[in-house]
Motif scaffolding. Sequence first.
Motif, PDB file in Angstrom:
ATOM      1  N   VAL A  99      28.196-109.471 -43.132  1.00  0.00           N
ATOM      2  CA  VAL A  99      27.377-110.186 -42.149  1.00  0.00           C
ATOM      3  C   VAL A  99      27.980-110.025 -40.754  1.00  0.00           C
ATOM      4  N   HIS A 100      27.157-109.595 -39.816  1.00  0.00           N
ATOM      5  CA  HIS A 100      27.585-109.534 -38.412  1.00  0.00           C
ATOM      6  C   HIS A 100      27.150-110.818 -37.723  1.00  0.00           C
ATOM      7  N   LEU A 101      28.120-111.534 -37.184  1.00  0.00           N
ATOM      8  CA  LEU A 101      27.892-112.821 -36.530  1.00  0.00           C
ATOM      9  C   LEU A 101      27.956-112.632 -35.023  1.00  0.00           C
ATOM     10  N   ASP A 102      26.862-112.966 -34.333  1.00  0.00           N
ATOM     11  CA  ASP A 102      26.757-112.760 -32.887  1.00  0.00           C
ATOM     12  C   ASP A 102      26.431-114.086 -32.190  1.00  0.00           C
ATOM     13  N   PRO A 103      27.425-114.763 -31.578  1.00  0.00           N
ATOM     14  CA  PRO A 103      27.170-116.037 -30.895  1.00  0.00           C
ATOM     15  C   PRO A 103      26.324-115.852 -29.634  1.00  0.00           C
ATOM     16  N   VAL A 104      25.587-116.909 -29.249  1.00  0.00           N
ATOM     17  CA  VAL A 104      24.755-116.827 -28.040  1.00  0.00           C
ATOM     18  C   VAL A 104      25.562-117.103 -26.771  1.00  0.00           C
ATOM     19  N   ASP A 105      26.708-117.802 -26.901  1.00  0.00           N
ATOM     20  CA  ASP A 105      27.605-118.042 -25.758  1.00  0.00           C
ATOM     21  C   ASP A 105      26.938-118.808 -24.612  1.00  0.00           C
ATOM     22  N   HIS A 106      26.376-119.966 -24.928  1.00  0.00           N
ATOM     23  CA  HIS A 106      25.874-120.872 -23.901  1.00  0.00           C
ATOM     24  C   HIS A 106      26.820-122.071 -23.799  1.00  0.00           C
ATOM     25  N   SER A 107      27.090-122.521 -22.588  1.00  0.00           N
ATOM     26  CA  SER A 107      27.944-123.689 -22.395  1.00  0.00           C
ATOM     27  C   SER A 107      27.575-124.373 -21.088  1.00  0.00           C
ATOM     28  N   SER A 108      27.792-125.684 -21.063  1.00  0.00           N
ATOM     29  CA  SER A 108      27.516-126.445 -19.839  1.00  0.00           C
ATOM     30  C   SER A 108      28.621-126.200 -18.817  1.00  0.00           C
ATOM     31  N   PRO A 109      28.373-126.492 -17.526  1.00  0.00           N
ATOM     32  CA  PRO A 109      29.399-126.280 -16.494  1.00  0.00           C
ATOM     33  C   PRO A 109      30.676-127.059 -16.793  1.00  0.00           C
ATOM     34  N   LEU A 110      31.806-126.457 -16.526  1.00  0.00           N
ATOM     35  CA  LEU A 110      33.095-127.129 -16.732  1.00  0.00           C
ATOM     36  C   LEU A 110      33.219-128.323 -15.801  1.00  0.00           C
ATOM     37  N   GLY A 111      33.499-129.475 -16.380  1.00  0.00           N
ATOM     38  CA  GLY A 111      33.626-130.682 -15.578  1.00  0.00           C
ATOM     39  C   GLY A 111      32.317-131.148 -14.980  1.00  0.00           C
TER      40      GLY A 111
END
Length: 203
Positions: free
Chosen positions: A34-46
């Motif tokens: 299985v190839h796992l590919d994250p979407v890499d979304h994150s809220s602004p730091l702080g």
Amino acid sequence: MSTTTKTLMAVLIAVAASQAMGQESPWLLRARAVHLDPVDHSSPLGGTGAADRIGVSSKTIPEIDISYFFAPQLAAELVLTYPQKHKVYLDGARIGSFRHLPPTLSLQYHFLPAASFRPYVGMGVNYTRISSVKLLDGAGGLEKDSWGASVQAGFDYRLDERWSLNVDVKKITIRSDVFVGGSMASRAKIDPVLFGIGAGYRF
């Protein structure tokens, strides 16, 4: 007992035996790469600045799943693997790593259970346990647990009475709070897409 009755009973027994031999086992074991590919979304730091600065590495992992068919078209699937290590990046620079264990339980509908080509869809729930977190030389941390939904689509191609080929695509919801110095700094959405190919065995 008359000859006609004996003949009729023999025919019925033969038909019943033939049907029993033709029935597939309700248990199906699959092994996939299985190839796992994250979407890499994150809220602004702080809470300020740009979003999506945190990234998680993609990788190919081994996977085992066990399915039980309640009926020819309806099955439950439990997906298992061992804790997988991922690298974590901030603005493209590596800042550490973590391990995650993501068992997933799904309910599937199989459209053509008697055919050689057997497409299916499924949905379920994922529980991810995050461990061995090493971020920012110990200053960073991640939430330890994540619950989320999963959806999938795929197909089995029957080779014989026991063996089949499998192709499967899943989308899993995995979220985690990111901590720096003990305070929440961001919310990361890993939400990977998993593309798998492997083999199945009826037992």
